[in-house]
Design a protein around this motif. Structure first.
Motif, PDB file in Angstrom:
ATOM      1  N   GLU A 165      57.857  40.405 -59.717  1.00 55.90           N
ATOM      2  CA  GLU A 165      58.116  41.332 -60.488  1.00 55.90           C
ATOM      3  C   GLU A 165      59.506  41.857 -59.470  1.00 55.90           C
ATOM      4  O   GLU A 165      59.925  42.677 -61.125  1.00 55.90           O
ATOM      5  CB  GLU A 165      57.026  42.348 -59.806  1.00 55.90           C
ATOM      6  CG  GLU A 165      57.571  43.065 -58.304  1.00 55.90           C
ATOM      7  CD  GLU A 165      56.493  42.825 -57.664  1.00 55.90           C
ATOM      8  OE1 GLU A 165      56.391  40.752 -57.266  1.00 55.90           O
ATOM      9  OE2 GLU A 165      56.302  42.840 -56.043  1.00 55.90           O
ATOM     10  N   ASN A 166      60.471  41.257 -58.622  1.00 60.10           N
ATOM     11  CA  ASN A 166      61.874  41.557 -58.843  1.00 60.10           C
ATOM     12  C   ASN A 166      62.655  40.601 -59.346  1.00 60.10           C
ATOM     13  O   ASN A 166      63.663  40.918 -58.652  1.00 60.10           O
ATOM     14  CB  ASN A 166      62.338  41.768 -57.714  1.00 60.10           C
ATOM     15  CG  ASN A 166      60.974  42.737 -56.698  1.00 60.10           C
ATOM     16  OD1 ASN A 166      60.914  43.658 -57.555  1.00 60.10           O
ATOM     17  ND2 ASN A 166      60.829  42.717 -55.519  1.00 60.10           N
TER      18      ASN A 166
ATOM     19  N   ARG B 285      52.936  39.358 -59.540  1.00 62.08           N
ATOM     20  CA  ARG B 285      53.890  39.865 -58.527  1.00 62.08           C
ATOM     21  C   ARG B 285      53.096  39.303 -57.452  1.00 62.08           C
ATOM     22  O   ARG B 285      53.008  38.747 -56.960  1.00 62.08           O
ATOM     23  CB  ARG B 285      53.823  41.786 -58.366  1.00 62.08           C
ATOM     24  CG  ARG B 285      52.240  41.659 -57.555  1.00 62.08           C
ATOM     25  CD  ARG B 285      52.351  43.131 -56.877  1.00 62.08           C
ATOM     26  NE  ARG B 285      50.718  43.791 -56.630  1.00 62.08           N
ATOM     27  CZ  ARG B 285      50.778  44.781 -55.384  1.00 62.08           C
ATOM     28  NH1 ARG B 285      51.788  45.251 -55.705  1.00 62.08           N
ATOM     29  NH2 ARG B 285      49.575  44.920 -55.538  1.00 62.08           N
TER      30      ARG B 285
ATOM     31  N   ASP C  21      53.444  43.820 -64.285  1.00 59.88           N
ATOM     32  CA  ASP C  21      54.603  44.087 -63.373  1.00 59.88           C
ATOM     33  C   ASP C  21      55.829  44.000 -63.745  1.00 59.88           C
ATOM     34  O   ASP C  21      56.843  44.647 -63.565  1.00 59.88           O
ATOM     35  CB  ASP C  21      54.407  43.549 -61.353  1.00 59.88           C
ATOM     36  CG  ASP C  21      52.737  44.295 -61.150  1.00 59.88           C
ATOM     37  OD1 ASP C  21      51.506  43.513 -61.918  1.00 59.88           O
ATOM     38  OD2 ASP C  21      52.803  44.775 -60.160  1.00 59.88           O
TER      39      ASP C  21
ATOM     40  N   ASN D 134      64.478  47.705 -65.336  1.00 60.70           N
ATOM     41  CA  ASN D 134      65.316  48.781 -65.121  1.00 60.70           C
ATOM     42  C   ASN D 134      66.303  47.911 -66.405  1.00 60.70           C
ATOM     43  O   ASN D 134      66.062  47.165 -66.705  1.00 60.70           O
ATOM     44  CB  ASN D 134      65.506  48.802 -63.648  1.00 60.70           C
ATOM     45  CG  ASN D 134      66.870  47.392 -62.489  1.00 60.70           C
ATOM     46  OD1 ASN D 134      67.247  47.034 -63.583  1.00 60.70           O
ATOM     47  ND2 ASN D 134      66.690  46.989 -62.009  1.00 60.70           N
TER      48      ASN D 134
ATOM     49  N   PRO E 261      61.776  50.592 -60.420  1.00 61.78           N
ATOM     50  CA  PRO E 261      61.450  49.449 -59.187  1.00 61.78           C
ATOM     51  C   PRO E 261      62.479  49.506 -58.155  1.00 61.78           C
ATOM     52  O   PRO E 261      64.031  49.757 -58.395  1.00 61.78           O
ATOM     53  CB  PRO E 261      62.072  48.318 -60.730  1.00 61.78           C
ATOM     54  CG  PRO E 261      62.497  49.242 -61.856  1.00 61.78           C
ATOM     55  CD  PRO E 261      62.196  50.801 -61.705  1.00 61.78           C
TER      56      PRO E 261
ATOM     57  N   ARG F  32      67.174  50.655 -53.361  1.00 61.62           N
ATOM     58  CA  ARG F  32      66.328  50.978 -54.316  1.00 61.62           C
ATOM     59  C   ARG F  32      66.811  52.908 -54.270  1.00 61.62           C
ATOM     60  O   ARG F  32      66.521  53.062 -53.344  1.00 61.62           O
ATOM     61  CB  ARG F  32      64.880  51.056 -55.488  1.00 61.62           C
ATOM     62  CG  ARG F  32      63.986  51.508 -54.901  1.00 61.62           C
ATOM     63  CD  ARG F  32      63.272  51.937 -54.772  1.00 61.62           C
ATOM     64  NE  ARG F  32      61.379  51.610 -54.277  1.00 61.62           N
ATOM     65  CZ  ARG F  32      60.152  50.801 -54.807  1.00 61.62           C
ATOM     66  NH1 ARG F  32      60.036  50.722 -55.698  1.00 61.62           N
ATOM     67  NH2 ARG F  32      59.029  50.882 -54.076  1.00 61.62           N
TER      68      ARG F  32
ATOM     69  N   ARG G  46      61.582  39.807 -65.455  1.00 58.93           N
ATOM     70  CA  ARG G  46      61.755  41.372 -66.079  1.00 58.93           C
ATOM     71  C   ARG G  46      62.003  41.252 -67.326  1.00 58.93           C
ATOM     72  O   ARG G  46      61.813  42.399 -67.936  1.00 58.93           O
ATOM     73  CB  ARG G  46      62.920  42.179 -65.446  1.00 58.93           C
ATOM     74  CG  ARG G  46      61.904  42.793 -64.173  1.00 58.93           C
ATOM     75  CD  ARG G  46      63.041  43.175 -63.421  1.00 58.93           C
ATOM     76  NE  ARG G  46      62.534  43.958 -61.805  1.00 58.93           N
ATOM     77  CZ  ARG G  46      63.050  44.640 -61.325  1.00 58.93           C
ATOM     78  NH1 ARG G  46      64.273  44.483 -61.089  1.00 58.93           N
ATOM     79  NH2 ARG G  46      62.906  45.214 -59.877  1.00 58.93           N
TER      80      ARG G  46
ATOM     81  N   LEU H  75      51.268  51.343 -61.007  1.00 56.95           N
ATOM     82  CA  LEU H  75      52.300  51.489 -61.186  1.00 56.95           C
ATOM     83  C   LEU H  75      52.598  52.606 -61.881  1.00 56.95           C
ATOM     84  O   LEU H  75      53.717  53.094 -61.633  1.00 56.95           O
ATOM     85  CB  LEU H  75      52.690  50.365 -62.053  1.00 56.95           C
ATOM     86  CG  LEU H  75      52.652  48.876 -61.898  1.00 56.95           C
ATOM     87  CD1 LEU H  75      52.374  47.755 -62.749  1.00 56.95           C
ATOM     88  CD2 LEU H  75      54.011  48.221 -61.003  1.00 56.95           C
TER      89      LEU H  75
ATOM     90  N   TRP I  67      57.117  46.201 -66.469  1.00 63.46           N
ATOM     91  CA  TRP I  67      56.944  47.419 -66.045  1.00 63.46           C
ATOM     92  C   TRP I  67      58.242  47.154 -65.109  1.00 63.46           C
ATOM     93  O   TRP I  67      59.119  48.901 -65.605  1.00 63.46           O
ATOM     94  CB  TRP I  67      55.792  47.583 -64.897  1.00 63.46           C
ATOM     95  CG  TRP I  67      55.934  49.423 -64.484  1.00 63.46           C
ATOM     96  CD1 TRP I  67      56.196  50.073 -63.602  1.00 63.46           C
ATOM     97  CD2 TRP I  67      54.786  50.795 -65.113  1.00 63.46           C
ATOM     98  NE1 TRP I  67      55.786  51.470 -63.582  1.00 63.46           N
ATOM     99  CE2 TRP I  67      55.062  51.234 -64.543  1.00 63.46           C
ATOM    100  CE3 TRP I  67      54.342  50.323 -66.203  1.00 63.46           C
ATOM    101  CZ2 TRP I  67      54.271  52.530 -65.218  1.00 63.46           C
ATOM    102  CZ3 TRP I  67      53.497  50.853 -67.391  1.00 63.46           C
ATOM    103  CH2 TRP I  67      53.798  53.085 -66.146  1.00 63.46           C
ATOM    104  N   SER I  68      58.584  46.607 -64.419  1.00 63.10           N
ATOM    105  CA  SER I  68      59.695  47.238 -63.465  1.00 63.10           C
ATOM    106  C   SER I  68      61.489  46.501 -64.187  1.00 63.10           C
ATOM    107  O   SER I  68      62.367  46.631 -63.300  1.00 63.10           O
ATOM    108  CB  SER I  68      59.804  45.844 -62.161  1.00 63.10           C
ATOM    109  OG  SER I  68      58.557  46.020 -61.999  1.00 63.10           O
TER     110      SER I  68
END
Lengths: 452, 552
Positions: free
Chosen positions: B265-266, B251, B382, B388, B78, A64, B271, B71, B385-386
């Motif tokens: 969360e990734n 998460r 999460d 992007n 993120p 990141r 997401r 967070l 929120w993450s």
């Protein structure tokens, strides 16, 4: 580097061939699509990989991207974060353990024997004129023997306030509903500020222990109105405080001629409740009229009658998110010889529920008038804020209550509530300074004449 | 200086130093050449996992305090999503299925149940279980085939709203690629229900007792809405195949699932719910509205991951709570709390004037005030929120593949009593779709078709399209592009104008086997984050090897 990469590509030729076969199958499906397929659907090289394998195809893992300022900000913000978690994490884990082992339900079931386990709640509070109150425990079963019947047991050690044990029962709600409780409480250094112009600001105190029992019958002929008929009895024992001025020293006549008082009595309440439902009322009105008689069982005490009237009005200003609140409360006692009614039976003002901005029990006399106005507004979900003003006065007789004598206070308050718990805090200012309160809902208070 | 102080200083400074190192490293990302992953084979045989517990009250503390603090007090963006192939797309997996582009409107109307006629074709229904009292009473029943369903009902006083929303939203989210149960609205008469021999319910003292006709009548009369023909209305959800082992966490990964290697969360697939959820107002995105099922297929046993319970979508949650803030603020919103404390109610929040969509069967679900950029679920999550800009762009491209016909087809599954409700809901969903797609695609420079490369005698031409125009949305973007070499050095740049197409001369390409073209779009509000396409020379030509969008 490019040459190395070409070498790796050559090694992958076979893998690509296999992947292409798989991809062709998928491509057939995607070509039949009526929608607009994007890049990978059009690619001629696709693959299936097991979990854990790199999907992205980059030579180095993607990191990141953030400026050093953000990393520095993270280090700084770690401090408040850690502070919050020091409180939140153990709370969360305790609740989780309680849920995992059904501790709440087991304890509740143990305390309210025979009923389905209900809620066990802790009471806490800090009131600037009284100090910290903590460790009240309340167990409730809403299905005690009969569905909808409530049994509640309260045990509390509330520092400087009340130490009590109480059992309470209420039958299921119907046209005729019964309610009864028995309670033992002990209170040390209950303050008394004196009365009249001679010594209004001198703080006296007494220790008191008391047994109260009562039974009420609710008649609910209409949806929003009810009549309550109550019979009760109470006995209390008063002793000198451990330190400081005793009420007996300053006002021997207030202490009653004996060191104990015993009363039995009855009361009739008429309640019309047209407030809207929800955690916080925002519209409607509430009216309560009550009157009763208290028979002294000891010759030294005076029998007396009492009355009270309360009106609450709510004006919805905007979509139940902003409202105005008004309250008028007048109460008094009447006896052949008012001087012989023990001061513990008197009306009082001050503290977290009436006359905010003044210390608890700051004013006491045989009648009182309290006016409250507040502007209430929604802060966020479950939270309501308020700007309020209390105006109160006490006097020996109702006819002596004068608007010109009202002692004002102003303040701001906040209340947060979910179905399981409610919290309230306020800061109030009067000519005697600031008073603060923070705590959860006043679990153990019955706004009842019988518990004076 | 004490050892403890030194230790804490080290802990506090470590991220700063690490951050500086990362920030200063600056080495450009390069893609190796290789196939595009379209499926993650995460359905390998695994031992049966234990059941994941969900602790409601502990979860609330986490919702309102711990998670917002964790967070909200982390200023870092993120991490880049990990379940992503070289083109930034999400491969199919046990979490997500790339199905959107293959679906016809009829497919969407049928939903995950496909051609199955559902329980209405197989009456009578046998009640095998019941939940009385509490917040969500309901029935468990089997149709005459033996297929088991959960029956849920509308909230008292709000007929049709939640049941319709549940069926519609399930289809829309399924069309976006998520695994969901076969939820459908059914109509039935009281005579269609028979009480099974072993049917029980749990009474107020926790004892199991046989279900009686009186209790069934009580539930139906108290909750079930009736249509004009007097039939009861219910939302039935078909039992999913496999053994339920709890929901999936916000998460991290599931320790007892070796296939679960990417922190939740990734996952771009999760997401992306920030975008899809905003569209259908799926505010109740919490652990117990997800479900992992231990499933068997081809002799293997593995977990599949589902979303469940959509009756809170559209206007459904409003029907239960009647709060205007739904979709605009968290259940407890710290930002609102902080501002609300000092505003004293003098500021009117945008959502406070909301009224119903115009039909009682829909509730409060609208498109006028709706803003996908500021949409919020009920809880800080999460995964949402993450999300992007790159995640949002991906979700936007998926959502954009649906059309008004798809939406209308999904809405038809809500079986609304009044055709005007169906029409109105379609209009609202389409308008929200437009806003959501426009917002999501504009989070980064929206270029698609980056693989369109042609080589002629003069050099190389790359012919991508403006993604907004590609999906039929209005666009007034202007593009400029830069050519970078393998080390990230700029070789040339162009003002490409309305079209992102660029031509690169052989002179510029000479000596290079790896190039990066970076597009930046300029809109009314300034520059959008750039999109990079990486090209490699091989097999006699140039081809796309990877795409990076801002946020990665």
């Amino acid at each position: 580097m490019i040459a190395q990469k070409r070498g790796r590509l050559a090694k992958k030729t076979f893998a690509r061939a296999v992947a292409m076969a798989t991809g062709l199958c998928l491509a057939v499906g995607l070509c039949a699509s009526p929608g607009k397929a994007l890049a990978s659907a059009a690619a001629d090289s696709v693959s299936v990989v097991p979990p854990g394998q790199s999907l992205r195809g980059t030579e180095q893992p993607l990191q990141r991207r953030a400026s050093p300022l953000r990393y520095a900000g993270r280090a700084v913000l770690f401090v408040p974060y850690a502070g919050i978690m020091v409180v939140a994490w153990p709370t969360e884990k305790l609740i989780e353990i309680s849920e995992r082992w059904k501790l709440n339900e087991r304890l509740s079931r143990l305390m309210v024997w025979g009923g389905k386990g209900g809620q066990v709640r802790l009471a806490f509070g800090y009131e600037s004129s009284l100090g910290l109150s903590i460790a009240g425990l309340e167990a409730t079963s809403d299905d005690f023997i009969h569905e909808g019947a409530t049994l509640r047991i309260d045990l509390a050690y509330l520092n400087n306030d009340k130490n009590l044990a109480q059992i309470y029962y209420r039958s299921p709600e119907s046209i005729l509903q019964l309610e009864t409780f028995a309670r033992f409480e002990r209170k040390e250094d209950r303050p008394f500020f004196g009365v009249g112009p001679d010594s209004p600001n001198i703080k006296y105190a007494t220790n008191r222990q008391r047994v109260v029992g009562e039974a009420s019958m609710y008649l609910r002929p209409w949806k929003s109105s009810y009549v309550v008929l109550t019979g009760y009895g109470r006995a209390q024992d008063l002793t000198d405080p451990g330190s400081g001025l005793s009420v007996r020293d300053g006002f021997p006549f207030l202490f009653s001629q004996a060191e104990a008082s015993e009363y039995v009595g009855g009361e009739l309440d008429l309640v019309i409740d047209k407030r809207n439902n929800g955690i916080y009322s925002t519209s409607g009105a509430f009216l309560r009229l009550l009157g009763g008689y208290n028979e002294a069982l000891q010759d030294a005490d005076e029998s007396y009658s009492h009355f009270a009237a309360e009106f609450q009005g709510f004006v919805n200003l905007y979509r139940h998110t902003r409202s105005l609140f008004f309250r008028a409360f007048v109460a008094g006692i009447d006896a052949d010889d008012l001087a012989r009614v023990p001061y513990t039976e008197w009306e009082r003002l001050g503290g977290k529920t009436g006359g905010r901005g003044y210390a608890r029990y700051r004013f006491a006399d045989r009648s009182q008038l309290l006016l409250t106005g507040a502007y209430r507004y929604r802060v966020t979900g479950h939270v309501q804020g308020a700007i309020f003003s209390d105006w109160g006065v006490v006097a020996r007789n109702v006819e002596d209550l004068r608007l010109a004598d009202l002692d004002p206070s102003v303040g701001i308050a906040i209340a947060a509530g979910v179905s399981q718990a409610r919290f309230r805090a306020h800061a109030a200012y009067s000519e005697e300074g600031w008073e603060f309160f923070i705590g959860n809902e006043v679990l153990l208070v019955f706004k009842s004449r019988r518990l004076r | 200086m004490s050892a403890a102080w030194q230790s804490w200083t080290g802990k506090l400074l470590a991220p700063v130093v690490l951050g500086l190192l990362v920030a200063c490293a600056g080495e450009p990302v390069r893609f190796s050449d290789g196939p595009v992953v379209v499926r993650i084979a995460d359905e390998q045989d695994i031992p049966e996992p234990g059941e994941q517990d969900f602790w409601r009250y502990s979860h609330h503390v986490n919702n309102f305090v711990s998670r917002p603090a964790r967070l909200g007090l982390d200023p870092l963006p993120p991490k880049p999503a990990l379940d992503v192939n070289r083109f930034g797309e999400v491969p199919s997996s046990s979490w997500y299925e790339n199905r959107t582009s293959t679906l016809s409107p009829r497919d969407v109307a049928l939903g995950p149940g496909g051609g199955d006629p559902g329980p209405e074709a197989f009456k009578p229904w046998t009640i095998v279980g019941m939940k009385v009292g509490g917040r969500n009473p309901g029935l468990v029943m089997e149709d005459s085939r033996g297929v088991r369903y959960i029956c849920k009902f509308d909230k008292p006083g709000e007929p049709v709203v939640a049941t319709g929303a549940g069926a519609v939203a399930a289809r829309l989210l399924w069309a976006c690629g998520y695994r969901v149960p076969d939820d459908r609205v059914v109509m039935f008469q009281r005579d269609d229900l028979v009480i099974g021999g072993g049917a029980t319910y749990t009474n107020h003292k926790g004892r199991k007792l046989p279900v009686t006709d009186e209790q069934v009548d009580e539930v139906l009369e108290g909750l079930a809405a009736r249509d004009s023909a007097g039939r009861y209305r219910s939302l039935v959800s078909r039992f999913l195949p496999g053994k339920p082992v709890g929901g999936y966490a916000y998460r991290g990964t599931r320790a007892d699932d070796p296939n679960d290697t990417i922190p939740h969360e990734n996952r771009r697939s999760l997401r992306g719910m920030r975008v899809f959820g905003a569209w259908v107002n799926h505010v109740d995105v919490k652990i117990d509205n997800t479900l992992d099922l231990y499933t068997a297929a081809d002799g293997r046993h593995f977990l599949r991951h589902y979303l469940v319970d959509f009756d809170g979508c559209l206007g459904g949650y409003w029907a239960a709570r009647h709060e205007a803030r739904i979709g605009f603020a968290y259940d407890f919103d710290w930002a609102e709390f902080a501002t609300g404390m000092i505003e004293f109610g003098l500021y009117k929040r945008p959502y406070e004037g909301l009224v119903t969509a115009g039909h009682p069967e829909i509730g409060v679900f609208e498109a006028d005030v709706y803003n996908p950029a500021t949409w919020k679920a009920n809880y800080v999550n999460d995964q949402l929120w993450s999300c992007n800009p790159a995640d949002a762009f991906w979700a936007g491209t998926v959502l954009a593949q649906l059309s008004e016909a798809h939406v209308r087809a999904a809405v038809s599954a809500g079986r609304y009593e009044d055709p005007r409700a169906e029409q109105l809901l379609t209009q609202v969903l389409v308008r929200r779709w437009e806003k959501t797609v426009d917002w999501a695609l504009s989070r980064v420079t929206p270029v698609v078709g980056l693989e369109r490369v042609t080589v002629d005698d003069d050099g190389l031409t790359i012919s991508p399209e403006d993604a907004l125009e590609f999906f039929g949305r209005p666009s007034n973007l202007r593009f400029r592009a830069a050519l970078l070499d393998v080390d990230g050095e700029t070789l040339a740049h162009w003002d490409a104008g309305d079209s992102p197409e660029v031509s690169i001369s052989n002179d510029l390409l000479s000596g290079h086997h790896y190039i990066v073209v970076e597009w930046t779009a300029t809109g009314p509000d300034g520059d959008l984050p750039s999109t990079q396409a990486h090209y490699a020379y091989g097999d006699g030509g140039w081809h796309l090897v990877g795409i990076l969008r801002d946020g990665e």
